[in-house]
Design a protein around this motif. Structure first.
Motif, PDB file in Angstrom:
ATOM      1  N   UNK A  29     -19.023 -23.377  -3.035  1.00 45.62           N
ATOM      2  CA  UNK A  29     -19.446 -22.667  -1.823  1.00 45.62           C
ATOM      3  C   UNK A  29     -20.145 -21.365  -2.200  1.00 45.62           C
ATOM      4  N   UNK A  30     -20.866 -20.835  -1.209  1.00 44.21           N
ATOM      5  CA  UNK A  30     -21.581 -19.572  -1.381  1.00 44.21           C
ATOM      6  C   UNK A  30     -20.980 -18.502  -0.485  1.00 44.21           C
ATOM      7  N   UNK A  31     -21.122 -17.283  -0.891  1.00 40.97           N
ATOM      8  CA  UNK A  31     -20.784 -16.150  -0.022  1.00 40.97           C
ATOM      9  C   UNK A  31     -19.301 -16.056   0.257  1.00 40.97           C
ATOM     10  N   UNK A  32     -18.896 -15.042   1.060  1.00 43.97           N
ATOM     11  CA  UNK A  32     -17.482 -14.924   1.406  1.00 43.97           C
ATOM     12  C   UNK A  32     -17.107 -15.997   2.437  1.00 43.97           C
ATOM     13  N   UNK A  33     -16.072 -16.759   2.143  1.00 44.66           N
ATOM     14  CA  UNK A  33     -15.637 -17.820   3.057  1.00 44.66           C
ATOM     15  C   UNK A  33     -14.121 -17.779   3.201  1.00 44.66           C
ATOM     16  N   UNK A  34     -13.648 -18.022   4.438  1.00 42.34           N
ATOM     17  CA  UNK A  34     -12.193 -18.054   4.644  1.00 42.34           C
ATOM     18  C   UNK A  34     -11.665 -19.449   4.297  1.00 42.34           C
ATOM     19  N   UNK A  35     -10.363 -19.495   4.034  1.00 42.75           N
ATOM     20  CA  UNK A  35      -9.718 -20.784   3.770  1.00 42.75           C
ATOM     21  C   UNK A  35      -9.912 -21.706   4.973  1.00 42.75           C
ATOM     22  N   UNK A  36      -9.784 -21.140   6.174  1.00 45.98           N
ATOM     23  CA  UNK A  36      -9.943 -21.944   7.401  1.00 45.98           C
ATOM     24  C   UNK A  36     -11.295 -22.648   7.412  1.00 45.98           C
ATOM     25  N   UNK A  37     -12.339 -21.876   7.147  1.00 47.00           N
ATOM     26  CA  UNK A  37     -13.687 -22.441   7.202  1.00 47.00           C
ATOM     27  C   UNK A  37     -13.879 -23.540   6.156  1.00 47.00           C
ATOM     28  N   UNK A  38     -13.418 -23.290   4.959  1.00 44.14           N
ATOM     29  CA  UNK A  38     -13.627 -24.277   3.887  1.00 44.14           C
ATOM     30  C   UNK A  38     -12.833 -25.553   4.148  1.00 44.14           C
ATOM     31  N   UNK A  39     -11.602 -25.388   4.623  1.00 40.13           N
ATOM     32  CA  UNK A  39     -10.778 -26.579   4.890  1.00 40.13           C
ATOM     33  C   UNK A  39     -11.384 -27.389   6.042  1.00 40.13           C
ATOM     34  N   UNK A  40     -11.864 -26.678   7.070  1.00 42.10           N
ATOM     35  CA  UNK A  40     -12.493 -27.397   8.194  1.00 42.10           C
ATOM     36  C   UNK A  40     -13.777 -28.085   7.749  1.00 42.10           C
ATOM     37  N   UNK A  41     -14.481 -27.488   6.797  1.00 44.63           N
ATOM     38  CA  UNK A  41     -15.713 -28.128   6.319  1.00 44.63           C
ATOM     39  C   UNK A  41     -15.399 -29.456   5.614  1.00 44.63           C
ATOM     40  N   UNK A  42     -14.139 -29.612   5.214  1.00 41.94           N
ATOM     41  CA  UNK A  42     -13.723 -30.874   4.587  1.00 41.94           C
ATOM     42  C   UNK A  42     -13.203 -31.884   5.619  1.00 41.94           C
ATOM     43  N   UNK A  54      -2.304 -19.834  -1.891  1.00 41.17           N
ATOM     44  CA  UNK A  54      -3.455 -19.530  -2.733  1.00 41.17           C
ATOM     45  C   UNK A  54      -2.915 -19.021  -4.060  1.00 41.17           C
ATOM     46  N   UNK A  55      -3.172 -19.740  -5.125  1.00 37.90           N
ATOM     47  CA  UNK A  55      -2.664 -19.399  -6.462  1.00 37.90           C
ATOM     48  C   UNK A  55      -1.147 -19.181  -6.436  1.00 37.90           C
ATOM     49  N   UNK A  56      -0.478 -20.042  -5.673  1.00 36.35           N
ATOM     50  CA  UNK A  56       0.982 -20.007  -5.627  1.00 36.35           C
ATOM     51  C   UNK A  56       1.583 -19.081  -4.583  1.00 36.35           C
ATOM     52  N   UNK A  57       0.761 -18.211  -3.985  1.00 44.25           N
ATOM     53  CA  UNK A  57       1.281 -17.264  -2.984  1.00 44.25           C
ATOM     54  C   UNK A  57       0.951 -17.759  -1.577  1.00 44.25           C
ATOM     55  N   UNK A  58       1.910 -17.566  -0.657  1.00 46.62           N
ATOM     56  CA  UNK A  58       1.649 -17.953   0.731  1.00 46.62           C
ATOM     57  C   UNK A  58       0.487 -17.126   1.275  1.00 46.62           C
ATOM     58  N   UNK A  59      -0.456 -17.802   1.922  1.00 44.83           N
ATOM     59  CA  UNK A  59      -1.638 -17.101   2.451  1.00 44.83           C
ATOM     60  C   UNK A  59      -1.894 -17.556   3.883  1.00 44.83           C
ATOM     61  N   UNK A  60      -2.654 -16.745   4.633  1.00 44.18           N
ATOM     62  CA  UNK A  60      -3.029 -17.114   5.995  1.00 44.18           C
ATOM     63  C   UNK A  60      -4.362 -17.846   5.987  1.00 44.18           C
ATOM     64  N   UNK A  61      -4.704 -18.387   7.173  1.00 46.16           N
ATOM     65  CA  UNK A  61      -5.960 -19.139   7.264  1.00 46.16           C
ATOM     66  C   UNK A  61      -7.182 -18.245   7.067  1.00 46.16           C
ATOM     67  N   UNK A  62      -7.001 -16.939   7.304  1.00 44.61           N
ATOM     68  CA  UNK A  62      -8.109 -16.001   7.147  1.00 44.61           C
ATOM     69  C   UNK A  62      -8.305 -15.541   5.704  1.00 44.61           C
ATOM     70  N   UNK A  63      -7.521 -16.077   4.812  1.00 43.26           N
ATOM     71  CA  UNK A  63      -7.618 -15.696   3.384  1.00 43.26           C
ATOM     72  C   UNK A  63      -9.043 -15.907   2.859  1.00 43.26           C
ATOM     73  N   UNK A  64      -9.584 -14.886   2.210  1.00 47.05           N
ATOM     74  CA  UNK A  64     -10.939 -15.008   1.638  1.00 47.05           C
ATOM     75  C   UNK A  64     -10.839 -15.645   0.250  1.00 47.05           C
ATOM     76  N   UNK A  65     -11.487 -16.776   0.116  1.00 49.02           N
ATOM     77  CA  UNK A  65     -11.332 -17.578  -1.097  1.00 49.02           C
ATOM     78  C   UNK A  65     -12.225 -17.023  -2.219  1.00 49.02           C
ATOM     79  N   UNK A  66     -11.623 -16.894  -3.408  1.00 51.79           N
ATOM     80  CA  UNK A  66     -12.364 -16.392  -4.572  1.00 51.79           C
ATOM     81  C   UNK A  66     -12.736 -17.540  -5.498  1.00 51.79           C
ATOM     82  N   UNK A  67     -13.710 -17.240  -6.347  1.00 51.92           N
ATOM     83  CA  UNK A  67     -14.109 -18.212  -7.366  1.00 51.92           C
ATOM     84  C   UNK A  67     -12.899 -18.537  -8.249  1.00 51.92           C
ATOM     85  N   UNK A  68     -12.650 -19.816  -8.448  1.00 51.99           N
ATOM     86  CA  UNK A  68     -11.554 -20.228  -9.333  1.00 51.99           C
ATOM     87  C   UNK A  68     -10.191 -20.313  -8.667  1.00 51.99           C
ATOM     88  N   UNK A  69     -10.104 -20.009  -7.349  1.00 52.26           N
ATOM     89  CA  UNK A  69      -8.816 -20.085  -6.646  1.00 52.26           C
ATOM     90  C   UNK A  69      -8.282 -21.520  -6.609  1.00 52.26           C
TER      91      UNK A  69
END
Ligand SMILES: [Zn+2]
Length: 247
Positions: A29-42, A54-69
């Motif tokens: 993916x490109x740019x800043x994207x939330x977990x919600x958006x990426x999961x819905x795109x699937x 996210x990397x073992x820690x509980x996260x919300x749907x608004x979590x901003x996904x990083x490269x390598x997460x």
């Protein structure tokens, strides 16, 4: 370009594209994207997502996904609430399910002519759980409560909803009009006697009336069928709550 690694729990996998149903997806993916958006795109609406890590820690749907997460996505589990009786709004293809839920006494708005816009709006404004088989509808931002029904069969759909919202605690059969959703009122036999068939007149003494659409109800064959439906979908748990049919 960034890449995130997703792992989806078993019950979410059928919602992924065919070549991703092993539940493991490396998504670019490109740019800043939330977990919600990426999961819905699937293909998975946010209403179906339970715990997210996210990397073992509980996260919300608004979590901003990083490269390598590394993201682990669980399906939503039970959404029952012991304090508030759930209310529903159903999309225009779910007439049979609406009638089944009303048999259980649950408040269900259903209008075959509703547009997606109206369904999302009513769900958001009235706090109603939106039931649909349309993923796009559940992906709308204003929809916070909803369920994607997996089955095409109305009995199985009822089972899905009963399980997810633990509906056995709210069952009040014979309380709601199957045609229009209005609560029924007790009515004397005399008040409706002119409208009854001879056999109904002879064998039944308890009647209810819908004050909105004027439909008369009694514990005849419909009631027996209703109890069968309830027993089939919910088993013993639900049956304990149900008054015996008076004979
Ligand atoms: Zn009615």
């Amino acid at each position: 370009m960034k890449t995130a690694h997703f792992e989806f729990s078993l019950s979410l996998r059928p919602l992924l594209a065919r070549d991703r149903r092993d539940g493991v997806v490396d998504l670019c993916f490109d740019g800043p994207q939330t977990a919600k958006h990426l999961i819905e795109s699937l293909g998975i609406p946010h209403t179906e997502i339970g715990e997210l890590r996210a990397n073992g820690e509980v996260a919300g749907l608004g979590y901003l996904v990083h490269d390598g997460d590394r993201l682990e996505v669980q399906a939503v589990k039970r959404a029952g609430n012991n304090e508030h009786e759930p209310r529903f709004v159903l999309d225009g293809h779910l007439g049979r399910l609406a009638s089944h839920l009303r048999m259980l006494g649950l408040d269900c708005l259903y209008d075959r002519a509703s547009t997606d816009e109206q369904l999302a709006q009513v769900s958001a404004e009235e706090g109603r759980i939106l039931l649909t088989r349309d993923r796009r509808l559940l992906m709308r931002k204003i929809v916070t409560q909803g369920t994607l029904l997996r089955s095409l069969d109305s009995n199985e759909q009822l089972h899905e909803v009963v399980q997810r919202y633990e509906l056995w605690q709210w069952v009040k059969p014979f309380q709601r009009c199957l045609r229009c959703n209005h609560p029924l009122e007790m009515v004397s036999k005399e008040a409706v006697i002119e409208r009854l068939e001879p056999l109904t007149k002879r064998y039944f003494d308890e009647f209810r009336l819908c004050p909105a659409c004027d439909q008369v109800y009694w514990k005849g064959s419909h009631y027996e069928r209703m109890l069968e439906v309830i027993a089939r979908v919910a088993g013993n748990k639900l049956q304990e709550n149900i008054p015996k049919v008076s004979s």
